[in-house]
Design an enzyme around this catalytic site. Structure first.
Site, short mmCIF file in Angstrom:
data_model
loop_
_atom_site.label_atom_id
_atom_site.label_comp_id
_atom_site.label_asym_id
_atom_site.label_seq_id
_atom_site.Cartn_x
_atom_site.Cartn_y
_atom_site.Cartn_z
N ARG A 175 0.83 -1.32 0.12
CA ARG A 175 -0.14 -0.04 0.09
C ARG A 175 0.88 1.29 -0.04
O ARG A 175 0.51 2.29 0.65
CB ARG A 175 -0.94 0.10 1.23
CG ARG A 175 -2.15 -1.18 1.13
CD ARG A 175 -2.82 -0.73 0.12
NE ARG A 175 -4.09 -2.02 0.13
CZ ARG A 175 -4.05 -2.94 -0.01
NH1 ARG A 175 -2.96 -3.50 -0.86
NH2 ARG A 175 -5.39 -3.64 0.05
N SER A 225 -10.53 -0.44 2.79
CA SER A 225 -9.68 -0.75 4.05
C SER A 225 -9.34 0.75 4.25
O SER A 225 -8.61 1.52 3.64
CB SER A 225 -8.55 -1.52 3.65
OG SER A 225 -8.92 -2.91 3.55
N GLU A 254 -4.76 4.48 5.99
CA GLU A 254 -4.53 3.95 4.80
C GLU A 254 -5.09 5.14 3.71
O GLU A 254 -4.43 5.42 2.49
CB GLU A 254 -4.77 2.48 4.34
CG GLU A 254 -4.11 1.84 3.32
CD GLU A 254 -4.70 2.64 1.89
OE1 GLU A 254 -3.98 3.11 1.29
OE2 GLU A 254 -5.80 2.25 1.70
N1 EPU Z 1 -10.62 -10.25 10.15
C1 EPU Z 1 -11.42 -10.30 11.11
N2 EPU Z 1 -12.48 -9.40 11.29
C2 EPU Z 1 -12.86 -8.82 10.26
C3 EPU Z 1 -12.01 -8.55 8.99
C4 EPU Z 1 -10.98 -9.34 9.18
O1 EPU Z 1 -11.14 -11.06 12.10
O2 EPU Z 1 -13.80 -8.13 10.43
C5 EPU Z 1 -9.40 -11.31 9.94
C6 EPU Z 1 -9.85 -12.58 9.67
O3 EPU Z 1 -8.92 -13.38 10.27
C7 EPU Z 1 -9.43 -12.88 8.13
C8 EPU Z 1 -8.22 -11.67 8.16
O4 EPU Z 1 -8.58 -10.77 9.09
O5 EPU Z 1 -9.02 -13.86 7.88
C9 EPU Z 1 -7.95 -11.10 6.65
O6 EPU Z 1 -9.30 -10.59 6.10
P1 EPU Z 1 -9.49 -10.18 4.58
O7 EPU Z 1 -9.26 -11.33 3.91
O8 EPU Z 1 -10.64 -9.61 4.48
O9 EPU Z 1 -8.38 -9.11 4.18
P2 EPU Z 1 -7.65 -7.87 4.98
O10 EPU Z 1 -6.32 -8.19 5.41
O11 EPU Z 1 -8.78 -7.40 6.05
C10 EPU Z 1 -6.73 -6.91 2.82
C11 EPU Z 1 -6.78 -5.65 2.18
C12 EPU Z 1 -8.08 -5.79 1.39
C13 EPU Z 1 -8.04 -6.71 0.08
C14 EPU Z 1 -8.23 -7.94 1.30
C15 EPU Z 1 -7.84 -9.32 0.15
C16 EPU Z 1 -5.35 -3.96 3.58
C17 EPU Z 1 -5.35 -2.88 4.23
N3 EPU Z 1 -6.58 -4.41 2.90
O12 EPU Z 1 -7.95 -6.79 3.85
O13 EPU Z 1 -7.93 -4.39 0.47
O14 EPU Z 1 -9.14 -6.80 -0.34
O15 EPU Z 1 -6.79 -7.79 1.96
O16 EPU Z 1 -6.90 -9.33 -0.14
O17 EPU Z 1 -4.34 -4.69 3.14
C18 EPU Z 1 -8.50 -2.07 0.42
O18 EPU Z 1 -7.34 -1.98 0.50
O19 EPU Z 1 -9.50 -1.17 0.38
C19 EPU Z 1 -8.77 -3.54 0.55
C20 EPU Z 1 -10.45 -3.99 0.64
#
Ligand code: EPU
Length: 335
Positions: A160, A235, A331
């Site tokens: 990012r 995010s 972010e």
């Molecule tokens: N999780 C929770 N609660 C929540 C959300 C997430 O416990 O409400 C935990 C779960 O363990 C889950 C883990 O977080 O397995 C990861 O969640 P997710 O796969 O939704 O991914 P993220 O790390 O929350 C990142 C990116 C997203 C992208 C997804 C998928 C960042 C800041 N965000 O989210 O990007 O779509 O991975 O690759 O790195 C964005 O940047 O706007 C965005 C949506």
């Protein structure tokens, strides 16, 4: 050049915040942009407005980049170079690539925003980052009006992050991005668990670009609010990267804490998990809140001001710092 007065930016930011641009100009060609820069240097550059929280009216001239166009050039037997003007909508461009059978961007389906801003925060999702396909970024230097080419290395991409968020911030306007995409033997990336689950559910064993894209679209639709329905900026925070020693001591207390290894010394923790643990997930506070399906996404339920959303962000940061000793970095670009 048609400079308008007091234009509401509500339709131009995905949070749907209603602030005014005191002076506003829509740009549809690079020549027009250069003409504006001859007399105006202190400007606010607006693109897709999808990574932006507006907390006040904009006094500077708002320069809205709306340039369109896609050019292709065959590059070797298996590759094509695609140069896209900054104002093209990102998801429409991804769908166009899939229709041409150009591979590389399918995992980045349905990300809001425009092509021109995709390199700034190195958009990424489901195991792919846009840096993997960008060969060059064409920008105009605000001070001189000159065209400058940044190759992939010069963009200094990170998680990012890029040079456009660091040293180059505020100095350039991105006008076009060139991607190297595959025309056959695509390197499909279905390693992200949820993609594989979605493909299995459809009974797809040999996915094509469209099937990966469809899987990503259905995952995103199930977790992330559509900005057309509920204002948001994806995010709101980055996933924090912490020292392994900090992680190990936290893990003693929170054995179920999810994590990803970044290096021997660094661990990334999902911010969504931290926010959920602190009780914010799905909670509505006035006109704002953390989304019920993905805690990392802050939302505008209709009439939130930018200050209100920013106040919630500060409250979340403070709570997480107190409970986990972790600093959450915003972010989204707050203005
Ligand atoms: N999780 C929770 N609660 C929540 C959300 C997430 O416990 O409400 C935990 C779960 O363990 C889950 C883990 O977080 O397995 C990861 O969640 P997710 O796969 O939704 O991914 P993220 O790390 O929350 C990142 C990116 C997203 C992208 C997804 C998928 C960042 C800041 N965000 O989210 O990007 O779509 O991975 O690759 O790195 C964005 O940047 O706007 C965005 C949506």
């Amino acid at each position: 050049m048609n400079i308008q007065q007091n234009v509401s930016l509500k339709p131009f930011n995905t949070f749907g915040i209603d602030v005014a641009a005191k002076r506003y100009v829509s740009i549809t060609s690079i020549e027009e942009l250069k003409e504006v820069l001859e007399t105006e240097k202190d400007i606010f550059v607006l693109s897709g407005g999808s990574n932006l929280l507006l907390t006040q009216a904009i006094d500077k001239l708002t320069v809205h980049i709306n340039t369109k166009g896609i050019q292709t050039e065959i590059s070797g037997v298996n590759e094509v170079l695609v140069t896209v003007q900054a104002g093209e909508n990102w998801h429409d461009f991804v769908l166009w690539c899939i229709a041409q059978n150009y591979g590389g961007l399918e995992n980045l389906s349905l990300i809001p925003g425009n092509v021109g801003t995709s390199p700034i925060q190195n958009i990424g999702a489901y195991g792919v980052e846009v840096k993997d396909t960008i060969t060059q970024v064409l920008a105009i230097e605000i001070a001189t009006g000159k065209e400058i080419v940044f190759d992939n290395e010069a963009c200094d991409f990170g998680y990012r992050n890029s040079i456009f968020k660091q040293e180059a911030k505020g100095k350039y306007i991105i006008v076009a991005v060139t991607f190297k995409l595959t025309t056959k033997n695509h390197h499909l990336n279905s390693s992200y668990g949820a993609i594989q689950t979605a493909l299995d559910a459809q009974g797809v064993t040999k996915p094509k670009l469209k099937e990966i894209s469809d899987a990503v679209i259905s995952i995103r639709n199930s977790k992330l609010p559509n900005p057309d329905d509920i204002g948001n900026s994806g995010s709101f925070f980055k996933n924090p990267v912490i020292a392994k020693s900090t992680f190990l001591s936290l893990q003693q207390q929170y054995s179920e804490m999810p994590f990803y290894k970044v290096s021997e010394q660094e661990i990334k923790i999902p911010a969504g998990w931290l926010i959920e643990q602190c009780g914010f997930k799905g909670k509505r506070i006035g006109n704002t809140g953390s989304h019920k399906n993905q805690a990392l996404v802050l939302v505008n339920y209709g009439n939130a001001t930018g200050e209100e959303i920013y106040a919630l962000a500060k409250r979340i940061q403070k709570t997480i710092k107190e409970r986990f000793t972790i600093d959450l970095e915003i972010e989204v670009n707050v203005l």
